[in-house]
Motif scaffolding. Structure first.
Motif, PDB file in Angstrom:
ATOM      1  N   ASP A 173      -6.885   5.888  -9.871  1.00 59.13           N
ATOM      2  CA  ASP A 173      -6.676   6.454  -8.538  1.00 59.13           C
ATOM      3  C   ASP A 173      -7.099   5.495  -7.426  1.00 59.13           C
ATOM      4  N   GLY A 174      -8.174   4.746  -7.639  1.00 60.99           N
ATOM      5  CA  GLY A 174      -8.637   3.814  -6.605  1.00 60.99           C
ATOM      6  C   GLY A 174      -7.631   2.721  -6.322  1.00 60.99           C
ATOM      7  N   PHE A 175      -7.001   2.184  -7.377  1.00 57.78           N
ATOM      8  CA  PHE A 175      -5.990   1.145  -7.209  1.00 57.78           C
ATOM      9  C   PHE A 175      -4.767   1.709  -6.483  1.00 57.78           C
ATOM     10  N   ALA A 176      -4.350   2.902  -6.914  1.00 54.93           N
ATOM     11  CA  ALA A 176      -3.154   3.514  -6.339  1.00 54.93           C
ATOM     12  C   ALA A 176      -3.361   3.881  -4.876  1.00 54.93           C
ATOM     13  N   LEU A 177      -4.504   4.467  -4.560  1.00 47.21           N
ATOM     14  CA  LEU A 177      -4.783   4.857  -3.179  1.00 47.21           C
ATOM     15  C   LEU A 177      -4.805   3.647  -2.260  1.00 47.21           C
ATOM     16  N   GLY A 178      -5.400   2.555  -2.714  1.00 46.21           N
ATOM     17  CA  GLY A 178      -5.428   1.340  -1.901  1.00 46.21           C
ATOM     18  C   GLY A 178      -4.034   0.807  -1.615  1.00 46.21           C
ATOM     19  N   ALA A 179      -3.153   0.883  -2.606  1.00 44.59           N
ATOM     20  CA  ALA A 179      -1.769   0.425  -2.410  1.00 44.59           C
ATOM     21  C   ALA A 179      -1.048   1.304  -1.396  1.00 44.59           C
ATOM     22  N   ILE A 180      -1.288   2.611  -1.437  1.00 41.77           N
ATOM     23  CA  ILE A 180      -0.670   3.520  -0.474  1.00 41.77           C
ATOM     24  C   ILE A 180      -1.199   3.255   0.935  1.00 41.77           C
ATOM     25  N   ILE A 181      -2.497   3.040   1.060  1.00 37.76           N
ATOM     26  CA  ILE A 181      -3.086   2.721   2.365  1.00 37.76           C
ATOM     27  C   ILE A 181      -2.494   1.421   2.901  1.00 37.76           C
ATOM     28  N   ALA A 182      -2.301   0.432   2.016  1.00 33.20           N
ATOM     29  CA  ALA A 182      -1.686  -0.836   2.438  1.00 33.20           C
ATOM     30  C   ALA A 182      -0.254  -0.607   2.911  1.00 33.20           C
ATOM     31  N   ALA A 183       0.489   0.258   2.211  1.00 33.66           N
ATOM     32  CA  ALA A 183       1.868   0.554   2.598  1.00 33.66           C
ATOM     33  C   ALA A 183       1.916   1.253   3.948  1.00 33.66           C
ATOM     34  N   GLU A 184       0.994   2.171   4.173  1.00 34.68           N
ATOM     35  CA  GLU A 184       0.918   2.851   5.475  1.00 34.68           C
ATOM     36  C   GLU A 184       0.668   1.831   6.590  1.00 34.68           C
ATOM     37  N   TRP A 185      -0.222   0.889   6.326  1.00 38.08           N
ATOM     38  CA  TRP A 185      -0.582  -0.125   7.319  1.00 38.08           C
ATOM     39  C   TRP A 185       0.572  -1.086   7.586  1.00 38.08           C
ATOM     40  N   LEU A 186       1.367  -1.397   6.559  1.00 39.50           N
ATOM     41  CA  LEU A 186       2.397  -2.439   6.644  1.00 39.50           C
ATOM     42  C   LEU A 186       3.641  -1.992   7.415  1.00 39.50           C
ATOM     43  N   GLN A 187       3.841  -0.693   7.560  1.00 32.49           N
ATOM     44  CA  GLN A 187       5.031  -0.208   8.260  1.00 32.49           C
ATOM     45  C   GLN A 187       5.141  -0.835   9.652  1.00 32.49           C
ATOM     46  N   HIS A 188       6.370  -1.216  10.009  1.00 39.54           N
ATOM     47  CA  HIS A 188       6.691  -1.730  11.349  1.00 39.54           C
ATOM     48  C   HIS A 188       6.048  -3.088  11.638  1.00 39.54           C
ATOM     49  N   LYS A 189       5.597  -3.792  10.598  1.00 44.99           N
ATOM     50  CA  LYS A 189       5.051  -5.129  10.781  1.00 44.99           C
ATOM     51  C   LYS A 189       5.989  -6.164  10.180  1.00 44.99           C
ATOM     52  N   LYS A 190       5.824  -7.411  10.614  1.00 48.50           N
ATOM     53  CA  LYS A 190       6.551  -8.545  10.065  1.00 48.50           C
ATOM     54  C   LYS A 190       5.541  -9.617   9.689  1.00 48.50           C
ATOM     55  N   GLY A 191       5.749 -10.230   8.524  1.00 49.09           N
ATOM     56  CA  GLY A 191       4.862 -11.313   8.133  1.00 49.09           C
ATOM     57  C   GLY A 191       4.244 -11.095   6.768  1.00 49.09           C
ATOM     58  N   VAL A 192       3.348 -12.007   6.397  1.00 54.56           N
ATOM     59  CA  VAL A 192       2.680 -11.984   5.095  1.00 54.56           C
ATOM     60  C   VAL A 192       1.197 -11.685   5.331  1.00 54.56           C
ATOM     61  N   PHE A 193       0.699 -10.669   4.654  1.00 55.91           N
ATOM     62  CA  PHE A 193      -0.658 -10.194   4.901  1.00 55.91           C
ATOM     63  C   PHE A 193      -1.416 -10.050   3.584  1.00 55.91           C
ATOM     64  N   SER A 194      -2.685  -9.683   3.718  1.00 53.23           N
ATOM     65  CA  SER A 194      -3.533  -9.457   2.546  1.00 53.23           C
ATOM     66  C   SER A 194      -4.345  -8.183   2.789  1.00 53.23           C
ATOM     67  N   MET A 195      -5.093  -7.773   1.776  1.00 56.40           N
ATOM     68  CA  MET A 195      -5.945  -6.594   1.929  1.00 56.40           C
ATOM     69  C   MET A 195      -7.071  -6.839   2.928  1.00 56.40           C
ATOM     70  N   LYS A 196      -7.429  -8.084   3.160  1.00 58.48           N
ATOM     71  CA  LYS A 196      -8.422  -8.375   4.207  1.00 58.48           C
ATOM     72  C   LYS A 196      -7.880  -7.931   5.560  1.00 58.48           C
ATOM     73  N   ASP A 197      -6.589  -8.131   5.795  1.00 60.90           N
ATOM     74  CA  ASP A 197      -5.980  -7.661   7.038  1.00 60.90           C
ATOM     75  C   ASP A 197      -5.993  -6.131   7.100  1.00 60.90           C
ATOM     76  N   VAL A 198      -5.619  -5.504   5.999  1.00 62.21           N
ATOM     77  CA  VAL A 198      -5.564  -4.038   5.962  1.00 62.21           C
ATOM     78  C   VAL A 198      -6.932  -3.431   6.253  1.00 62.21           C
ATOM     79  N   LEU A 199      -7.972  -4.002   5.664  1.00 66.81           N
ATOM     80  CA  LEU A 199      -9.321  -3.435   5.777  1.00 66.81           C
ATOM     81  C   LEU A 199     -10.115  -4.010   6.934  1.00 66.81           C
ATOM     82  N   GLY A 200      -9.546  -5.010   7.640  1.00 71.78           N
ATOM     83  CA  GLY A 200     -10.252  -5.613   8.765  1.00 71.78           C
ATOM     84  C   GLY A 200     -11.501  -6.381   8.350  1.00 71.78           C
ATOM     85  N   LEU A 201     -11.430  -7.031   7.196  1.00 75.67           N
ATOM     86  CA  LEU A 201     -12.587  -7.790   6.684  1.00 75.67           C
ATOM     87  C   LEU A 201     -12.583  -9.226   7.179  1.00 75.67           C
TER      88      LEU A 201
END
Length: 232
Positions: free
Chosen positions: A204-232
């Motif tokens: 569940d932890g892996f899956a939830l993180g992927a869904i959160i990343a997908a929510e974040w990625l909407q309407h964006k352009k470019g190549v990102f990482s989970m550091k971008d998603v989590l603001g690390l």
């Protein structure tokens, strides 16, 4: 959010369950062949397929301007090529070896510990990972990420699976039934051991993180990482 699932194994089914619980809709499920799949209804694609299919899945989405979140490991020899296609198509892409929020915090801990330990040559670092018996690649993508972080922040020059070579990090990969994922970093000296570990209790932890990343990625352009998603 309308989601295309590329790869409908155990992880795909877990993502489906959690995504529906969060109010999203699964509009496409692709098990293997993406050639005849209709991506037109998807706001985003989440790829947890197999190494041989990942590059084709990801680049097909770029061509249709569908943002892609990929967690498939074992295909990264073509990662740079995928990034170039993403940029050319002005698409959006996140790849992570592990989407678990806890693992991404663990990555930061690993990086900082490697920097701290660099001065203390009496400690020898080693990595151990344990996964379920159905996992196709060894070592895991997460273990490779951990090794690469240590290499970037130490005098280590590489890593080796099941081998101890001078100036390289030994990585041990174990496959045990029903283990979602355990990763351990050990710094061993003659007098003591320093150890950090992440233990997943379920997918569940892996899956939830992927869904959160997908929510974040909407309407964006470019190549990102989970550091971008989590603001690390």
């Amino acid at each position: 959010m309308k989601i295309a699932l590329l790869g409908y194994g155990k992880m795909g089914k877990t993502i489906e369950r959690l995504a529906v619980e969060r109010g999203h809709e699964i509009v496409l499920k692709v098990d293997n062949d993406i050639d005849n799949a209709d991506l037109s209804r998807a706001d985003v694609a989440i790829d947890f397929s197999v190494p041989d299919a990942a590059f084709k899945n990801i680049t097909a989405c770029f061509e249709k301007q569908v943002p892609v979140v990929s967690g498939t490991t074992g295909w990264l020899k073509r990662y740079d090529e995928a990034v170039e296609i993403c940029k050319k198509q002005e698409a959006a892409f996140i790849y992570a070896s592990n989407y678990s929020l806890g693992v991404n915090l663990f990555f930061e801990l690993n990086r900082n510990l490697a920097k701290l330990m660099q001065r203390f040559s009496e400690y020898n670092v080693a990595i151990e990972e344990i996964h379920h018996t159905q996992k196709l690649d060894a070592p895991s993508g997460t273990a490779i990420t951990l090794a690469e972080q240590i290499i970037e922040n130490s005098d280590k020059t590489g890593w080796q699976l099941d081998s101890i070579r001078e100036n390289e990090i030994p990585v041990t990969a174990k496959r045990i039934e029903n283990v979602p994922g355990t990763h351990t970093i050990s710094y061993n000296s003659e007098v003591d051991t320093i150890k950090i570990e992440h233990v997943a209790h379920s997918r569940d932890g892996f899956a939830l993180g992927a869904i959160i990343a997908a929510e974040w990625l909407q309407h964006k352009k470019g190549v990102f990482s989970m550091k971008d998603v989590l603001g690390l």
